[in-house]
Write an enzyme that holds these catalytic residues in place. Structure first.
Site, PDB file in Angstrom:
ATOM      1  NE  ARG A 124     -58.725   7.812  19.067  1.00 30.13           N
ATOM      2  CZ  ARG A 124     -59.775   8.721  18.900  1.00 30.13           C
ATOM      3  NH1 ARG A 124     -60.317   9.258  20.004  1.00 30.13           N
ATOM      4  NH2 ARG A 124     -60.420   8.971  17.838  1.00 30.13           N
ATOM      5  CE  LYS A 146     -46.997 -11.704  20.294  1.00 27.66           C
ATOM      6  NZ  LYS A 146     -46.822 -13.013  19.263  1.00 27.66           N
ATOM      7  CD  GLU A 188     -48.225 -22.197  24.352  1.00 23.03           C
ATOM      8  OE1 GLU A 188     -47.142 -21.866  24.101  1.00 23.03           O
ATOM      9  OE2 GLU A 188     -49.072 -22.114  23.183  1.00 23.03           O
ATOM     10  CE  LYS A 230     -45.609 -14.621  26.209  1.00 27.73           C
ATOM     11  NZ  LYS A 230     -46.720 -14.998  26.267  1.00 27.73           N
ATOM     12  CD  GLU A 240     -43.677 -11.893  17.319  1.00 26.32           C
ATOM     13  OE1 GLU A 240     -43.693 -12.732  17.947  1.00 26.32           O
ATOM     14  OE2 GLU A 240     -44.628 -11.668  16.221  1.00 26.32           O
ATOM     15  NE  ARG A 255     -44.356 -11.507  22.640  1.00 32.67           N
ATOM     16  CZ  ARG A 255     -45.025 -10.433  23.372  1.00 32.67           C
ATOM     17  NH1 ARG A 255     -44.827  -9.322  23.797  1.00 32.67           N
ATOM     18  NH2 ARG A 255     -46.426 -10.832  23.965  1.00 32.67           N
ATOM     19  CG  ASN A 259     -44.653 -17.105  17.555  1.00 30.54           C
ATOM     20  OD1 ASN A 259     -45.966 -17.371  17.743  1.00 30.54           O
ATOM     21  ND2 ASN A 259     -43.843 -16.106  17.349  1.00 30.54           N
ATOM     22  CG  HIS A 262     -47.442 -21.240  18.555  1.00 32.84           C
ATOM     23  ND1 HIS A 262     -46.394 -21.886  19.314  1.00 32.84           N
ATOM     24  CD2 HIS A 262     -48.235 -20.768  19.113  1.00 32.84           C
ATOM     25  CE1 HIS A 262     -47.036 -21.693  20.511  1.00 32.84           C
ATOM     26  NE2 HIS A 262     -48.173 -20.962  20.551  1.00 32.84           N
ATOM     27  CG  HIS A 266     -51.408 -19.927  14.551  1.00 34.98           C
ATOM     28  ND1 HIS A 266     -50.375 -18.806  14.491  1.00 34.98           N
ATOM     29  CD2 HIS A 266     -51.676 -20.171  16.002  1.00 34.98           C
ATOM     30  CE1 HIS A 266     -50.173 -18.549  15.677  1.00 34.98           C
ATOM     31  NE2 HIS A 266     -50.995 -19.239  16.652  1.00 34.98           N
ATOM     32  CG  HIS A 279     -53.397 -22.235  21.085  1.00 37.99           C
ATOM     33  ND1 HIS A 279     -53.279 -22.086  19.800  1.00 37.99           N
ATOM     34  CD2 HIS A 279     -52.608 -21.752  21.834  1.00 37.99           C
ATOM     35  CE1 HIS A 279     -52.044 -21.329  19.925  1.00 37.99           C
ATOM     36  NE2 HIS A 279     -51.712 -21.218  21.251  1.00 37.99           N
TER      37      HIS A 279
END
Length: 372
Positions: A124, A146, A188, A230, A240, A255, A259, A262, A266, A279
């Site tokens: 955990r 993330k 990026e 960032k 987010e 946030r 993207n 993106h 994706h 990517h």
């Protein structure tokens, strides 16, 4: 540590430093001991980075009195899977990892995302550190917390937010990075200029030759500024949660702006099986598509599109969308985790340095933006 190159991510009790330098990976043990009382480190890396850096960093920690296990996965996006996580969980259990262990990701974005998710879920939650070894991971994926893995039809669909306790960036490792991966990371970097900082975009234009030559001073500057930008967004919207439906909520950054490009990217990655496009390459194409969609909606002019195209081309990122049925790409976009009840949402520019969330568009305009 080179304090002058540090960037602080201010998140109350979850705040941490991004230490940027050249050759500073040799101070990993000192970096960790300043931030944790643990002495058992699980280094997660891939087979390429293990030979270059991870095994040697394990020796650095061992010499400093740490108990160290180096766990190696196959390089590439397919390793971001539940199956790989299960293998790592089982190995960690068998090797004696417990709640007093830490996880150190040494590698690119795939390793960082995967290792972060493993750290967040094993017992955990274990303390987590990042040592990113690709430009893309240094300026983007190692910062912000993330983590996640892919499903066959959707990228990063399973994951959670799990902030590192520190990020150690050594620009020296970029000398061994394959040119294609280096250029993918530059996508990026360009993104930050488009979404937040027109002067930074201009800096990239003015220093494209030095960037291509991997000039250490220029590299340090673009990594530092990318991390600052960032961090600024993450501090404003760590989870987010800020709704961009009205562009900004109380003037607070969302946030979601990270993207940009993106939603397209994706879908490109998914339709090619996460294998033929890196990517960053997909993001570069996605930004080109997003700019064209914004132009079709009258949000930006042709000069904006050309300016972005010219910089991407100058940095070796003049790539095109994969050959695929546009309707299939639209379908994949509707399954993206940024969609709203199946409705596709795009981050689109209004001027250099500013973007907005858009859900009002014509499908034919999206399809047209895929052709260039």
């Amino acid at each position: 540590m080179n304090k002058e190159s540090n960037v602080r991510v201010n998140l109350a009790e979850r705040s941490y430093d991004i230490a940027i330098g050249s050759g500073n990976r040799q101070q990993l043990a000192e970096f960790l001991r300043e931030r944790t009382q643990r002495e058992h480190a699980v280094i997660i890396t891939d087979s390429n980075v293990d030979q270059l850096y991870a095994d040697a960093l394990g020796d650095v920690l061992t010499a400093d009195g740490w108990e160290v296990q180096v766990l190696i996965v196959e390089p590439g996006e397919p390793s971001k899977s539940i199956e790989t996580c299960e293998d790592l969980w089982e190995t960690m259990l068998n090797e004696g990892a417990d709640r007093h262990s830490i996880v150190v990701a040494v590698g690119g974005g795939v390793v960082g995302d995967l290792a972060g998710f493993v750290a967040a879920t094993f017992t955990r939650g274990l303390e987590f550190f990042q040592v990113p070894t690709t430009l893309l991971s240094q300026v983007d994926s190692s910062v912000g917390g993330k983590t996640g893995v892919n499903l066959p039809g959707a990228k990063n669909m399973v994951g959670c937010f799990w902030q590192p306790l520190g990020v150690l960036i050594d620009v020296e490792v970029l000398t061994t990075l394959p040119d294609r991966e280096y250029r993918a990371g530059l996508a990026e970097v360009v993104k930050y200029g488009v979404i937040l900082d027109e002067p930074f975009f201009a800096y990239l234009e003015d220093n494209a030759e030095a960037i291509n030559a991997k000039d250490p001073a220029v590299l340090t500057e673009i990594i530092r500024r990318s991390c600052e930008l960032k961090a600024k967004v993450v501090e404003a919207d760590e989870l987010e949660a800020v709704d961009m439906a009205s562009k900004f909520e109380g003037g607070k950054l969302s946030r979601a702006i990270l993207n940009y490009g993106h939603t397209f990217a994706h879908a490109f990655e998914a339709i090619t099986g996460y294998e033929s496009m890196l990517h960053g390459e997909a993001v570069a194409v996605g930004m080109r598509c997003a700019a064209r969609l914004a132009e079709k909606q009258g949000r930006v002019d042709a000069e904006f599109v050309q300016r972005q195209d010219l910089l991407l081309a100058a940095l070796g990122l003049s790539v095109s969308p994969p050959e695929a049925d546009p309707e299939d790409i639209l379908h994949l976009m509707s399954r993206d985790k940024k969609s709203d009840s199946g409705a596709i949402r795009f981050i689109l520019p209004t001027k250099m340095g500013h973007v907005e969330l858009v859900s009002d568009f014509q499908s034919e305009d999206v399809i047209a933006s895929l052709s260039f």
